[in-house]
Design a protein around this motif. Structure first.
Motif, PDB file in Angstrom:
ATOM      1  N   LEU A   1     -44.138  -5.003  -1.385  1.00 32.34           N
ATOM      2  CA  LEU A   1     -43.471  -5.983  -2.244  1.00 32.34           C
ATOM      3  C   LEU A   1     -44.506  -6.885  -2.928  1.00 32.34           C
ATOM      4  CD1 LEU A   1     -40.450  -6.297  -2.663  1.00 32.34           C
ATOM      5  CD2 LEU A   1     -40.489  -8.189  -1.046  1.00 32.34           C
ATOM      6  N   GLY A   2     -45.511  -7.276  -2.162  1.00 33.97           N
ATOM      7  CA  GLY A   2     -46.592  -8.099  -2.735  1.00 33.97           C
ATOM      8  C   GLY A   2     -47.310  -7.336  -3.839  1.00 33.97           C
ATOM      9  N   GLY A   3     -47.460  -6.036  -3.656  1.00 35.77           N
ATOM     10  CA  GLY A   3     -48.071  -5.192  -4.696  1.00 35.77           C
ATOM     11  C   GLY A   3     -47.272  -5.274  -5.980  1.00 35.77           C
ATOM     12  N   MET A   4     -45.952  -5.133  -5.869  1.00 38.31           N
ATOM     13  CA  MET A   4     -45.096  -5.156  -7.068  1.00 38.31           C
ATOM     14  C   MET A   4     -45.134  -6.530  -7.736  1.00 38.31           C
ATOM     15  SD  MET A   4     -41.796  -3.092  -5.538  1.00 38.31           S
ATOM     16  CE  MET A   4     -40.907  -2.751  -7.047  1.00 38.31           C
TER      17      MET A   4
ATOM     18  N   ARG B   1     -32.043  -4.211  -9.379  1.00 40.68           N
ATOM     19  CA  ARG B   1     -32.822  -5.436  -9.602  1.00 40.68           C
ATOM     20  C   ARG B   1     -32.407  -6.521  -8.600  1.00 40.68           C
ATOM     21  NH1 ARG B   1     -31.458  -8.799 -14.285  1.00 40.68           N
ATOM     22  NH2 ARG B   1     -29.485  -8.681 -13.145  1.00 40.68           N
ATOM     23  N   ASP B   2     -31.099  -6.629  -8.385  1.00 44.32           N
ATOM     24  CA  ASP B   2     -30.621  -7.671  -7.470  1.00 44.32           C
ATOM     25  C   ASP B   2     -31.057  -7.375  -6.034  1.00 44.32           C
ATOM     26  OD1 ASP B   2     -29.589  -8.721  -9.721  1.00 44.32           O
ATOM     27  OD2 ASP B   2     -27.504  -8.168  -9.322  1.00 44.32           O
ATOM     28  N   ASN B   3     -31.070  -6.110  -5.653  1.00 49.00           N
ATOM     29  CA  ASN B   3     -31.593  -5.751  -4.325  1.00 49.00           C
ATOM     30  C   ASN B   3     -33.043  -6.193  -4.188  1.00 49.00           C
ATOM     31  OD1 ASN B   3     -29.304  -4.553  -3.271  1.00 49.00           O
ATOM     32  ND2 ASN B   3     -29.958  -2.457  -3.707  1.00 49.00           N
ATOM     33  N   PHE B   4     -33.803  -5.956  -5.263  1.00 47.89           N
ATOM     34  CA  PHE B   4     -35.223  -6.341  -5.248  1.00 47.89           C
ATOM     35  C   PHE B   4     -35.361  -7.857  -5.068  1.00 47.89           C
ATOM     36  CE2 PHE B   4     -38.811  -7.909  -7.846  1.00 47.89           C
ATOM     37  CZ  PHE B   4     -39.871  -7.340  -7.156  1.00 47.89           C
TER      38      PHE B   4
ATOM     39  N   ASN C   1     -36.513 -12.667  -1.550  1.00 48.71           N
ATOM     40  CA  ASN C   1     -36.061 -13.859  -0.823  1.00 48.71           C
ATOM     41  C   ASN C   1     -36.242 -13.702   0.677  1.00 48.71           C
ATOM     42  OD1 ASN C   1     -35.199 -15.869  -2.538  1.00 48.71           O
ATOM     43  ND2 ASN C   1     -33.291 -14.793  -3.017  1.00 48.71           N
ATOM     44  N   ARG C   2     -35.941 -12.503   1.158  1.00 45.03           N
ATOM     45  CA  ARG C   2     -35.987 -12.280   2.603  1.00 45.03           C
ATOM     46  C   ARG C   2     -37.426 -12.147   3.121  1.00 45.03           C
ATOM     47  NH1 ARG C   2     -32.607  -8.197   6.370  1.00 45.03           N
ATOM     48  NH2 ARG C   2     -34.138  -8.022   8.037  1.00 45.03           N
ATOM     49  N   VAL C   3     -38.238 -11.403   2.364  1.00 45.15           N
ATOM     50  CA  VAL C   3     -39.591 -11.105   2.863  1.00 45.15           C
ATOM     51  C   VAL C   3     -40.568 -12.254   2.562  1.00 45.15           C
ATOM     52  CG1 VAL C   3     -41.536  -9.480   2.653  1.00 45.15           C
ATOM     53  CG2 VAL C   3     -39.190  -8.606   2.719  1.00 45.15           C
ATOM     54  N   PHE C   4     -40.376 -12.901   1.414  1.00 49.01           N
ATOM     55  CA  PHE C   4     -41.283 -13.997   1.026  1.00 49.01           C
ATOM     56  C   PHE C   4     -40.499 -15.281   0.798  1.00 49.01           C
ATOM     57  CE2 PHE C   4     -43.859 -10.360  -0.864  1.00 49.01           C
ATOM     58  CZ  PHE C   4     -44.788 -10.354   0.164  1.00 49.01           C
ATOM     59  N   PRO C   5     -40.088 -15.968   1.848  1.00 49.14           N
ATOM     60  CA  PRO C   5     -39.291 -17.180   1.651  1.00 49.14           C
ATOM     61  C   PRO C   5     -40.022 -18.261   0.855  1.00 49.14           C
ATOM     62  CG  PRO C   5     -39.745 -16.763   4.006  1.00 49.14           C
ATOM     63  CD  PRO C   5     -40.298 -15.624   3.247  1.00 49.14           C
TER      64      PRO C   5
END
Ligand code: ADQ
Length: 464
Positions: free
Chosen positions: A178-181, A195-198, A203-207
């Motif tokens: 995710l950080g890569g993207m 897009r909304d899933n992304f 939100n979940r991985v990088f609060p």
């Protein structure tokens, strides 16, 4: 002056035959040809014969830079991590993804190789290029490039779905991917739900990151736009192909063979996401329950060989061939043609268009599919010849978002329901069918692949 374009994809858009190297056919290459002819471009990708790849080939107006990978790396990166971890995970676990740390290390190593090749191309370019990365093979790449070139314009387009946060979270390397993207300026998806899933996953991985509408603001100030740009086809080319004399001749030949039988058609890569087995089971059920339909229709499945180095794909091929054999064994009448025709090969464009023209019901029934271009090709070819074929379309592919209820929608997991939808599609009134095709074809015409490229590049450039 527009910035030149630097396209990065897993593969180079080339094929090699007895006559030498030539551009591969395919929507992406067709769509990019006019753009690179205008602004200039370079394509970076892997090729088995990297040392033999020429700098340019006739018919493709861009420089080529081949990335070389040793067989061991290809195994871990391609046969392993991309095809057996990311592909099934991004398609909602249609099969179980395999988690293997050695494969992940190969994915990282391959990304570094790509980063070196891209960096060399960036440094060789007199004007900083716009970098456009394709698909799930290279999700780490934006981060590596950003470290070297803080001001480079970078975009990524994901051709697959993006899964729900609960599924993405199963990846031990979710932060890195995710950080890569997020190091890109723009990340493109086919549909708003992906897009909304992304964004929900961010939100979940990088609060600590903030999601504002379709933009992610990182704590370090970097912003990434998440856009929705459905990919499409070269509609004018498909419409022209539909009415070529060679296509007329191919249609006549097929029609002579099938006589007055109705034709149901499937055209897919042989991939477990495409729902081919469920489709065959529905055909079998239809033949079982409606003896009056036996001998009145034929089901033609064209399947392109795909990823046959991967165990799940070899198993699928055996299963499909067993099912075709079983159905034909059960329902072929002595001296008569079989109810299921199965072609396991690539077919040329004329043959493909002839099948689209002939089909009374086009069965596009994937269990999950990022977009699905076959559905768009079918409605375009039908419309160009005033056809009134019916599109039976899975609600679980991106195309379903665009076609609404002009397609006959189905849930491919429900084999009985699928058989009932096939029956319904065969019985749809002709006057209703023509209007549906015309409306779907208009949607595709309005959003062709050239528009997709323009919108993607505008988003990466920060213009839209
Ligand atoms: P694919 O999974 O490969 O693409 P799809 O979009 O249907 O799926 O494209 C397949 C292409 O292959 C079509 O252009 C079709 O004409 C061609 N094709 C299929 N069978 C063929 C055959 N037997 N012979 C010759 N050609 C054949 C991935 C994603 C999709 C997404 C595309 C583009 O999985 O969801 O739509 O990328 O983003």
């Amino acid at each position: 002056m527009d910035a030149p374009l630097l396209i990065v994809a897993n593969r180079l858009p080339l094929v090699r035959d007895a006559a030498g190297w030539r551009p591969a056919s395919g929507g992406l290459v067709t769509a990019l040809t006019p753009v690179v002819a205008r602004v200039g471009g370079t394509w970076v990708g892997w090729d088995e014969d990297a040392a033999g790849v020429p700098d340019r080939v006739e018919g493709l107006d861009c420089d080529l830079r081949a990335v070389a990978l040793e067989p061991g790396l290809v195994d871990g990166f391609y046969h392993g991590f991309t095809n057996r971890t990311l592909w099934p995970l991004f398609h909602d676990l249609v099969v179980q993804p395999v988690i293997d740390r050695a494969w992940w290390r190969s994915y990282e190593t391959v990304t570094r190789r790509f980063a070196d090749a891209v960096a060399a191309a960036v440094e060789a370019s007199p004007v900083p290029p716009t970098v456009w990365i394709q698909d799930y093979h290279l999700l780490l790449l934006p981060r590596l490039l950003r470290e070297r070139f803080p001001n480079l314009r970078i975009g990524v387009f994901l051709h697959t779905p993006f899964p729900a946060p609960e599924l993405f979270a199963r990846l031990p390397w979710r932060d890195a991917l995710l950080g890569g993207m997020l190091a890109a300026d723009a990340v493109g998806f086919h549909t708003a739900p992906y897009r909304d899933n992304f964004l929900r996953t961010v939100n979940r991985v990088f609060p600590d990151a903030t999601v504002m509408a379709d933009e992610v603001h990182a704590p370090d100030g970097h912003r990434t736009r998440a856009t929705v740009h459905p990919i499409s086809i070269d509609t004018a080319a498909f419409a022209a192909l539909a009415t070529e004399p060679a296509t007329d001749a191919a249609v006549a030949e097929l029609r002579a063979h099938f006589g007055d039988r109705r034709v149901l058609l499937g055209v897919d890569r042989l991939d477990y996401t495409k729902g081919i087995r469920h489709r065959l089971q529905a055909i079998e059920l239809l033949l079982e329950r409606r003896p009056d339909l036996r001998g009145r229709f034929v089901f033609v499945q064209v399947a392109v060989p795909s990823r046959d180095d991967v165990e799940e794909y070899r198993r699928l091929r055996t299963q499909v061939e067993t099912e075709v054999g079983r159905i034909n064994g059960r329902f072929t009448e002595p001296g008569r043609d079989v109810p299921v025709h199965y072609l396991h090969r690539n077919v040329d464009r004329t043959t493909l268009a002839a099948h689209y023209r002939l089909a009374d019901v086009m069965c596009v029934t994937p269990l999950k599919d990022g977009m699905n271009l076959v559905a768009k090709e079918f409605v375009t070819v039908q419309d160009a010849t005033d056809g009134d074929g019916v599109l039976l379309l899975s609600e679980f592919c991106g195309t379903a978002q665009e076609f609404g209820h002009d397609a006959v929608r189905c849930n491919p997991f429900d084999v009985e329901g699928l058989a009932a939808r096939m029956e319904g599609a065969l019985e749809l009134a002709p006057e209703d069918r023509r209007g549906r095709i015309a409306r779907m074809a208009a949607t595709v015409r309005d959003h062709d692949v050239f528009r997709w490229v323009d919108e993607e590049l505008a988003a990466i450039g920060g213009d839209a």
